[in-house]
Motif scaffolding. Structure first.
Motif: not given
Length: 525
Positions: A144-152, A155-159, A183-187, A201-208
């Protein structure tokens, strides 16, 4: 402007590849459903997978979750204007681009479809689902790209907060966490994805995250992007054409797509792991600077693109010129030609000179010969070729010397060739200093041989891609020879090549100092 450019690249790549693979899966699904997959007996079985689990049947449909589902594209676009530094902007872009590329590759290799029917919707959310059914078909499931994008994005906007107020910082991060979580739950609650898609989606985010961290430079991702985008475009185009024509078309397109993918992924690997010995083996040239046939076989898509760029660049330079007349007055010579006119060989010894040149088009090479070689009474030229992807100007220079109208009848100039295969835009910081020293040792040995013959010798540092690299290598050689020092080379650059764009990132101080002290057994040439 940079923010808008990066947003356009990231969003444009997503729109292209996501819609392409979505249409590809849809075609396969309906072809199988209607039994009109007319060449199925001649093709490998292609089907659309269903990835639902027993747990998915117990997940309720919540119509209002379409609202947080729609936040994804808003957060995607807003993030490019929320990051604070160029480093954060670059990191954001690389993460989103790599996620899109990897996800769409999986979509092509593993086409999947959401298997549940949504309940009938007659409330205020109906418009949102109608829009969703038009823009996003129920394919492209895992990951799920929605999940991957939400995680990325999270993480990017957090700091990025720079507020010293702890309450405001905590509030911002709590809000960001809430948005990304919804966003993740809505999928799953909108019946867009199954649970396995979320895990993917979670695994892809980790790989990225790991992948971007290991990238040596943006050029690695550039060629990965070209490789995967070209592969998906060619492979899916072949599939679409095969539905109306012959299956042979799909096979041919797929073979070429695979060739494209391997060729450009190899180039990406070359940028990731710099190695001049390997480059010299893979981008072979003969003693006249021409790329070998085997090099063309391996990297034809790359080499043809550079040949096209060189042709377009030359056409631009030729604009406004009388191509048949090499003897143009100064007021008719464009700025590049005036620049060539101002280039003067740099004195090293009584008989040895050095000069750095940009790409020499056929129209301006005669001016270069007349104003530099003939004027300085050069009898021997050593061309040091610094570009792996494009042939040297060795043969063009040789022909121009032979046909030079301004040269005395008895003028005779000999040419020799050395080769250091540098990839386009590759930083000199990535080059092993020992490879440069090896080149300079070769050059010194050749100079000792040539000095037996009477006449002046000119070393031509030449990169077909542009002037800056040629100048940088000349500077390093002069440092190696002891003609420049780390204290005065910048002043020398400003005096002799004011148009060359060379900064500390391109020509690091570390390599400058290394070259200055490399030749501990220096001998005066």
């Amino acid at each position: 402007m940079k923010r808008i450019q990066n947003l356009a690249i990231s969003l444009g790549l997503f729109a292209l590849l996501y819609s392409l693979t979505n249409s590809y899966a849809e075609k396969i699904f309906f072809a199988n459903q209607t039994k009109h997959f007319h060449t199925s007996s001649h093709l490998p079985q292609v089907k659309v997978y269903v990835l639902a689990t027993a747990i998915d049947t117990h997940i309720p449909f919540i119509a209002s979750m379409i609202v947080p589902y729609s936040w994804s594209i808003t957060l995607f676009c807003a993030s490019f204007f929320m990051v604070k530094t160029p480093r954060q902007l670059s990191l954001l872009t690389q993460r989103l681009v790599l996620a899109t590329l990897l996800a769409c590759t999986v979509f092509y290799l593993l086409p999947a479809r959401f298997s549940f029917e949504r309940p009938f919707i007659d409330n205020w959310t109906q418009l949102g689902y109608q829009f969703l059914s038009v823009t996003d078909k129920p394919f492209n499931q895992l990951p799920s790209l929605h999940v991957t994008y939400a995680l990325l994005l999270g993480i990017t906007l957090w700091p990025i907060t720079r507020v010293n107020n702890e309450l405001l910082t905590s509030t911002y991060r709590l809000l960001l966490f809430g948005i990304c979580s919804l966003i993740i739950a809505s999928t799953v609650f909108t019946y867009q994805h199954h649970l396995l898609d979320i895990v993917g989606g979670f695994l892809l985010a980790a790989v990225v995250l790991i992948g971007v961290k290991t990238l040596r430079s943006y050029l690695v991702l550039k060629y990965i992007t070209i490789a995967i985008t070209g592969f998906l475009l060619l492979a899916t185009t072949g599939f679409f054409l095969s539905l109306s024509f012959s299956v042979v078309i799909e096979a041919l397109f797929f073979v070429f797509a695979l060739y494209w993918l391997i060729s450009f992924l190899r180039v990406a690997w070359f940028y990731q792991t710099p190695d001049q010995i390997r480059n010299k083996h893979c981008f072979k040239k003969d003693k006249q600077g021409r790329l070998s046939l085997m090099t063309w076989v391996k990297f034809a898509p790359l080499l043809l693109s550079y040949r096209l760029l060189a042709y377009l660049g030359q056409r631009y330079e030729l604009r406004g010129l009388n191509k048949g007349n090499c003897r143009l007055s100064t007021d008719k010579i464009p700025s590049l030609y005036r620049f060539i006119h101002n280039l003067q060989p740099y004195y090293i010894t009584d008989c040895i000179y050095a000069i750095a040149t940009p790409r020499l088009a056929t129209a301006n090479i005669a001016h270069y010969i007349a104003l530099t070689i003939t004027k300085s009474d050069i009898k021997q030229i050593i061309i040091v070729d610094l570009a792996a992807e494009v042939p040297s100007h060795f043969l063009t220079l040789k022909r121009a010397i032979k046909n030079n109208l301004d040269a005395p009848p008895n003028m005779s100039v000999t040419l020799d060739y050395l080769y250091l295969p540098l990839l386009d835009l590759q930083s000199l910081d990535e080059i092993n200093p020992q490879d440069l020293i090896h080149l300079f040792v070769q050059l010194d040995q050749l100079l000792l041989t040539k000095q037996i013959i009477k006449g002046k010798i000119m070393i031509n540092f030449h990169c077909v891609m542009g002037l800056s690299r040629s100048v940088a290598l000349q500077v390093l050689y002069l440092l190696y020879c002891g003609k420049l020092t780390p204290a005065n080379y910048l002043l020398w650059l400003s005096e002799h090549y004011p148009n060359a764009h060379i900064n500390d990132d391109y020509l690091p101080k570390s390599i400058v100092e290394h070259m200055a002290f490399a030749k501990t057994h220096k001998k005066t040439l």
